[in-house]
Design a protein around this motif. Structure first.
Motif, PDB file in Angstrom:
ATOM      1  N   PHE A   6     -11.955   8.324   4.913  1.00  0.00           N
ATOM      2  CA  PHE A   6     -11.193   8.530   3.682  1.00  0.00           C
ATOM      3  C   PHE A   6      -9.768   8.962   3.966  1.00  0.00           C
ATOM      4  CE2 PHE A   6     -12.588  12.830   4.532  1.00  0.00           C
ATOM      5  CZ  PHE A   6     -11.513  13.603   4.154  1.00  0.00           C
ATOM      6  N   VAL A   7      -8.921   8.751   2.970  1.00  0.00           N
ATOM      7  CA  VAL A   7      -7.547   9.237   2.941  1.00  0.00           C
ATOM      8  C   VAL A   7      -7.394   9.927   1.608  1.00  0.00           C
ATOM      9  CG1 VAL A   7      -5.105   8.590   2.942  1.00  0.00           C
ATOM     10  CG2 VAL A   7      -6.722   7.291   4.320  1.00  0.00           C
ATOM     11  N   ALA A   8      -6.765  11.105   1.591  1.00  0.00           N
ATOM     12  CA  ALA A   8      -6.614  11.848   0.342  1.00  0.00           C
ATOM     13  C   ALA A   8      -5.247  12.500   0.286  1.00  0.00           C
ATOM     14  CB  ALA A   8      -7.692  12.927   0.230  1.00  0.00           C
ATOM     15  N   ALA A   9      -4.847  12.812  -0.929  1.00  0.00           N
ATOM     16  CA  ALA A   9      -3.634  13.600  -1.114  1.00  0.00           C
ATOM     17  C   ALA A   9      -3.929  15.015  -0.633  1.00  0.00           C
ATOM     18  CB  ALA A   9      -3.237  13.614  -2.587  1.00  0.00           C
ATOM     19  N   PRO A  10      -2.956  15.703  -0.075  1.00  0.00           N
ATOM     20  CA  PRO A  10      -3.218  17.044   0.451  1.00  0.00           C
ATOM     21  C   PRO A  10      -3.659  18.032  -0.630  1.00  0.00           C
ATOM     22  CG  PRO A  10      -0.884  16.561   0.509  1.00  0.00           C
ATOM     23  CD  PRO A  10      -1.582  15.291   0.130  1.00  0.00           C
TER      24      PRO A  10
ATOM     25  N   MET B  56      -9.251   8.144  -1.387  1.00  0.00           N
ATOM     26  CA  MET B  56      -9.618   6.743  -1.275  1.00  0.00           C
ATOM     27  C   MET B  56     -10.545   6.564  -0.083  1.00  0.00           C
ATOM     28  SD  MET B  56      -6.927   3.896   0.089  1.00  0.00           S
ATOM     29  CE  MET B  56      -6.409   3.277  -1.470  1.00  0.00           C
ATOM     30  N   GLU B  57     -11.655   5.902  -0.317  1.00  0.00           N
ATOM     31  CA  GLU B  57     -12.548   5.569   0.783  1.00  0.00           C
ATOM     32  C   GLU B  57     -12.026   4.327   1.478  1.00  0.00           C
ATOM     33  OE1 GLU B  57     -17.108   6.099   0.751  1.00  0.00           O
ATOM     34  OE2 GLU B  57     -16.480   5.653  -1.309  1.00  0.00           O
ATOM     35  N   VAL B  58     -12.176   4.302   2.785  1.00  0.00           N
ATOM     36  CA  VAL B  58     -11.829   3.105   3.538  1.00  0.00           C
ATOM     37  C   VAL B  58     -13.072   2.621   4.257  1.00  0.00           C
ATOM     38  CG1 VAL B  58      -9.356   3.475   3.808  1.00  0.00           C
ATOM     39  CG2 VAL B  58     -10.902   4.546   5.394  1.00  0.00           C
TER      40      VAL B  58
ATOM     41  N   HIS C 162     -13.102  -0.795   6.146  1.00  0.00           N
ATOM     42  CA  HIS C 162     -12.827  -1.654   7.299  1.00  0.00           C
ATOM     43  C   HIS C 162     -11.632  -1.183   8.128  1.00  0.00           C
ATOM     44  CE1 HIS C 162     -15.771  -4.531   5.856  1.00  0.00           C
ATOM     45  NE2 HIS C 162     -15.248  -4.369   4.650  1.00  0.00           N
ATOM     46  N   LEU C 163     -10.742  -0.416   7.528  1.00  0.00           N
ATOM     47  CA  LEU C 163      -9.586   0.113   8.249  1.00  0.00           C
ATOM     48  C   LEU C 163      -9.848   1.549   8.662  1.00  0.00           C
ATOM     49  CD1 LEU C 163      -6.689  -1.136   5.920  1.00  0.00           C
ATOM     50  CD2 LEU C 163      -7.340  -2.080   8.138  1.00  0.00           C
ATOM     51  N   LYS C 164      -9.168   1.981   9.708  1.00  0.00           N
ATOM     52  CA  LYS C 164      -9.222   3.389  10.075  1.00  0.00           C
ATOM     53  C   LYS C 164      -8.466   4.188   9.013  1.00  0.00           C
ATOM     54  CE  LYS C 164      -8.228   2.054  14.567  1.00  0.00           C
ATOM     55  NZ  LYS C 164      -7.288   2.213  15.643  1.00  0.00           N
ATOM     56  N   PRO C 165      -8.906   5.394   8.704  1.00  0.00           N
ATOM     57  CA  PRO C 165      -8.178   6.199   7.710  1.00  0.00           C
ATOM     58  C   PRO C 165      -6.709   6.402   8.068  1.00  0.00           C
ATOM     59  CG  PRO C 165     -10.322   7.163   8.140  1.00  0.00           C
ATOM     60  CD  PRO C 165     -10.144   6.046   9.139  1.00  0.00           C
ATOM     61  N   GLU C 166      -6.410   6.568   9.370  1.00  0.00           N
ATOM     62  CA  GLU C 166      -5.021   6.739   9.796  1.00  0.00           C
ATOM     63  C   GLU C 166      -4.209   5.476   9.508  1.00  0.00           C
ATOM     64  OE1 GLU C 166      -7.668   7.099  11.875  1.00  0.00           O
ATOM     65  OE2 GLU C 166      -7.760   9.273  12.050  1.00  0.00           O
ATOM     66  N   THR C 167      -4.859   4.327   9.657  1.00  0.00           N
ATOM     67  CA  THR C 167      -4.197   3.059   9.364  1.00  0.00           C
ATOM     68  C   THR C 167      -3.854   2.965   7.887  1.00  0.00           C
ATOM     69  OG1 THR C 167      -5.320   1.952  11.198  1.00  0.00           O
ATOM     70  CG2 THR C 167      -4.452   0.542   9.454  1.00  0.00           C
ATOM     71  N   MET C 168      -4.802   3.350   7.025  1.00  0.00           N
ATOM     72  CA  MET C 168      -4.552   3.295   5.579  1.00  0.00           C
ATOM     73  C   MET C 168      -3.441   4.272   5.197  1.00  0.00           C
ATOM     74  SD  MET C 168      -5.026   1.876   2.694  1.00  0.00           S
ATOM     75  CE  MET C 168      -6.503   0.891   2.757  1.00  0.00           C
ATOM     76  N   ALA C 169      -3.444   5.462   5.766  1.00  0.00           N
ATOM     77  CA  ALA C 169      -2.386   6.431   5.468  1.00  0.00           C
ATOM     78  C   ALA C 169      -1.025   5.884   5.893  1.00  0.00           C
ATOM     79  CB  ALA C 169      -2.671   7.764   6.158  1.00  0.00           C
ATOM     80  N   THR C 170      -0.968   5.223   7.047  1.00  0.00           N
ATOM     81  CA  THR C 170       0.276   4.631   7.520  1.00  0.00           C
ATOM     82  C   THR C 170       0.702   3.484   6.609  1.00  0.00           C
ATOM     83  OG1 THR C 170      -0.309   5.218   9.793  1.00  0.00           O
ATOM     84  CG2 THR C 170       1.427   3.572   9.514  1.00  0.00           C
TER      85      THR C 170
ATOM     86  N   ALA D 158      -2.156  -0.051  -4.576  1.00  0.00           N
ATOM     87  CA  ALA D 158      -1.485  -1.319  -4.269  1.00  0.00           C
ATOM     88  C   ALA D 158      -1.910  -1.895  -2.929  1.00  0.00           C
ATOM     89  CB  ALA D 158       0.027  -1.128  -4.299  1.00  0.00           C
ATOM     90  N   VAL D 159      -2.252  -1.052  -1.959  1.00  0.00           N
ATOM     91  CA  VAL D 159      -2.622  -1.550  -0.627  1.00  0.00           C
ATOM     92  C   VAL D 159      -4.126  -1.517  -0.378  1.00  0.00           C
ATOM     93  CG1 VAL D 159      -0.372  -0.991   0.377  1.00  0.00           C
ATOM     94  CG2 VAL D 159      -2.226   0.684   0.504  1.00  0.00           C
ATOM     95  N   LYS D 160      -4.893  -1.057  -1.333  1.00  0.00           N
ATOM     96  CA  LYS D 160      -6.351  -0.960  -1.168  1.00  0.00           C
ATOM     97  C   LYS D 160      -6.972  -2.308  -0.817  1.00  0.00           C
ATOM     98  CE  LYS D 160     -10.519   0.741  -1.457  1.00  0.00           C
ATOM     99  NZ  LYS D 160     -11.106   1.192  -0.210  1.00  0.00           N
TER     100      LYS D 160
END
Length: 173
Positions: free
Chosen positions: A31-35, A41-43, A45-53, A75-77
């Motif tokens: 996952f990636v989340a706002a602090p 957002m759950e991810v 197929h991508l690494k969470p760091e990749t989605m954050a980037t 927009a990038v989901k």
């Protein structure tokens, strides 16, 4: 503690405690989340760091200070798919390598927007950049929740067109 989480779900505090914060994003396993945990957002197929980037890259390509990260994330989901993941992972690896050449651990670790934009300019002719930029045009600006932030009232055809709905309103001049 684990029993409490399974009974009542994960709290905001639990979420943040289990994640690492990088460039304003909480990144955890899958996952990636706002602090502030206002969105996550759950991810798959991508690494969470990749989605954050990717979210940061989207913000750097189309910067709007008054638009929340959640809209960029939405927009990038679509890039979190089995088909797109290899290209996205490779493109983000290229961004991180370029940041490494400038003495930073990663693209996300670059504190200055200008430095990140310089990297993006150097790769703007690449297929990866053009795919992301092109997808953002519709992915970001076609979100109806974003329209009021830009003063756009939506399509006018269903209301009879713009002639009777503000066509001559030029109070912005």
């Amino acid at each position: 503690m684990t029993d409490m989480i399974s009974r009542r779900g994960m709290t905001r505090r639990d979420l943040l405690a289990r994640s690492a914060v990088a460039a304003g994003f909480a990144i955890g396993a899958g996952f990636v989340a706002a602090p502030d945990a206002a969105w996550a957002m759950e991810v798959e197929h991508l690494k969470p760091e990749t989605m954050a980037t990717l979210i940061q890259m989207a913000r750097d390509i189309y910067p709007h200070d008054h638009v929340a990260d959640a809209f960029y994330a939405a927009a990038v989901k679509g890039y979190d798919s089995a088909d797109a993941a290899p290209m996205i992972e490779a493109g983000i690896a290229g961004l991180n390598a370029a940041a490494g050449g400038k003495g930073h651990a990663s693209y996300l670790a670059m504190g200055w927007e200008r430095d990140r934009v310089d990297i993006l300019r150097s790769m703007e002719s690449s297929g990866f950049f053009q795919t992301i930029r092109g997808g953002l045009v519709t992915g970001l600006y076609n979100q109806k929740a974003v329209w009021p932030l830009f003063g756009y009232e939506g399509e006018s055809f269903s209301e009879g067109g713009y002639i009777e709905r503000g066509f001559n309103d030029i109070n912005w001049l």
